[in-house]
Design a protein around this motif. Structure first.
Motif, PDB file in Angstrom:
ATOM      1  N   ARG A 109       0.843  -1.191   0.000  1.00  9.89           N
ATOM      2  CA  ARG A 109       0.000   0.000   0.000  1.00  9.89           C
ATOM      3  C   ARG A 109       0.882   1.247   0.000  1.00  9.89           C
ATOM      4  O   ARG A 109       2.022   1.222   0.464  1.00  9.89           O
ATOM      5  N   VAL A 119       2.215  -4.914   2.934  1.00  6.97           N
ATOM      6  CA  VAL A 119       1.106  -5.200   3.844  1.00  6.97           C
ATOM      7  C   VAL A 119       1.107  -6.675   4.215  1.00  6.97           C
ATOM      8  O   VAL A 119       1.092  -7.039   5.391  1.00  6.97           O
ATOM      9  N   TYR A 174      -3.878   0.330  -2.584  1.00  2.00           N
ATOM     10  CA  TYR A 174      -3.388  -1.023  -2.346  1.00  2.00           C
ATOM     11  C   TYR A 174      -3.043  -1.671  -3.692  1.00  2.00           C
ATOM     12  O   TYR A 174      -3.886  -1.723  -4.594  1.00  2.00           O
ATOM     13  N   ASP A 189      -4.955   3.187   7.630  1.00  2.00           N
ATOM     14  CA  ASP A 189      -4.905   2.148   6.599  1.00  2.00           C
ATOM     15  C   ASP A 189      -5.257   2.713   5.223  1.00  2.00           C
ATOM     16  O   ASP A 189      -5.168   1.998   4.219  1.00  2.00           O
ATOM     17  N   TYR A 211       3.455 -10.555   7.334  1.00  2.00           N
ATOM     18  CA  TYR A 211       2.642  -9.363   7.460  1.00  2.00           C
ATOM     19  C   TYR A 211       3.470  -8.174   7.926  1.00  2.00           C
ATOM     20  O   TYR A 211       4.430  -8.325   8.691  1.00  2.00           O
ATOM     21  N   LEU A 232     -10.470  -1.777  10.558  1.00  2.00           N
ATOM     22  CA  LEU A 232      -9.740  -0.789   9.769  1.00  2.00           C
ATOM     23  C   LEU A 232      -9.602   0.525  10.516  1.00  2.00           C
ATOM     24  O   LEU A 232     -10.499   0.942  11.268  1.00  2.00           O
ATOM     25  N   SER A 234       2.137  -3.222  11.219  1.00  2.00           N
ATOM     26  CA  SER A 234       0.964  -2.403  11.515  1.00  2.00           C
ATOM     27  C   SER A 234      -0.357  -3.113  11.251  1.00  2.00           C
ATOM     28  O   SER A 234      -1.412  -2.631  11.675  1.00  2.00           O
ATOM     29  N   VAL A 235      -0.330  -4.240  10.551  1.00  2.00           N
ATOM     30  CA  VAL A 235      -1.579  -4.931  10.211  1.00  2.00           C
ATOM     31  C   VAL A 235      -1.701  -6.298  10.863  1.00  2.00           C
ATOM     32  O   VAL A 235      -2.738  -6.955  10.731  1.00  2.00           O
ATOM     33  N   LYS A 236      -0.673  -6.731  11.568  1.00  2.00           N
ATOM     34  CA  LYS A 236      -0.724  -8.055  12.197  1.00  2.00           C
ATOM     35  C   LYS A 236      -1.907  -8.149  13.156  1.00  2.00           C
ATOM     36  O   LYS A 236      -2.150  -7.241  13.946  1.00  2.00           O
ATOM     37  N   ARG A 278      -4.980  -8.016  12.344  1.00  2.00           N
ATOM     38  CA  ARG A 278      -6.182  -7.387  11.777  1.00  2.00           C
ATOM     39  C   ARG A 278      -6.436  -7.822  10.341  1.00  2.00           C
ATOM     40  O   ARG A 278      -7.588  -7.922   9.915  1.00  2.00           O
ATOM     41  N   PHE A 279      -5.376  -8.051   9.591  1.00  2.00           N
ATOM     42  CA  PHE A 279      -5.486  -8.426   8.180  1.00  2.00           C
ATOM     43  C   PHE A 279      -5.101  -9.894   8.006  1.00  2.00           C
ATOM     44  O   PHE A 279      -4.212 -10.394   8.710  1.00  2.00           O
ATOM     45  N   MET A 293      -9.480  -7.452   5.469  1.00  2.00           N
ATOM     46  CA  MET A 293      -9.049  -6.359   6.336  1.00  2.00           C
ATOM     47  C   MET A 293     -10.139  -6.059   7.357  1.00  2.00           C
ATOM     48  O   MET A 293     -11.238  -5.640   6.985  1.00  2.00           O
TER      49      MET A 293
END
Length: 115
Positions: free
Chosen positions: A38, A48, A93, A89, A59, A85, A62-64, A66-67, A82
């Motif tokens: 992204r 991401v 993408y 974010d 991952y 959010l 920042s997204v571990k 959650r995504f 995702m």
């Protein structure tokens, strides 16, 4: 050549969910990795999530948690679920396909998370 077509971006409120898809076609190989990157305005493009053809995943910090990235090898399609959010974010993408000696980028899909 490999063509990548992304879909699923859009506008969502903070705390909501979106699911992105990326389909690869053309001269694909069974040995490859695919990933989502992204890029926010004024920022560098960042990883991401990545998934190999053996379903190993990686991952961005920042997204571990959650995504979730997943793939369907027939055809070569990856997904990015995702959840939870956040406004940070927000960005374009991009899907990336990588195999030995070759890589390709998709055209990007916009994700906007409002606060």
């Amino acid at each position: 050549q490999v063509q990548l077509v992304e879909s699923g971006g859009g506008l969502v409120q903070a705390g909501g969910s979106l699911r992105l898809s990326c389909a690869a076609s053309g001269s694909t190989s069974t040995i490859n990795s695919m990933a989502w990157y992204r890029q926010a305005p004024g920022q560098q493009r960042e990883l991401v999530a990545l998934i190999t053809n053996g379903n190993d995943t990686n991952y961005g910090d920042s997204v571990k948690g959650r995504f979730t990235i997943s793939r369907d090898n027939t055809p070569n399609t990856i997904y990015l679920q995702m959840n939870s959010l956040k406004p940070e974010d927000t960005g374009i993408y991009y899907c990336r396909y990588l195999r030995t000696g070759f890589f390709a980028w998709g055209q990007g899909t916009q994700v906007t998370v409002s606060s």
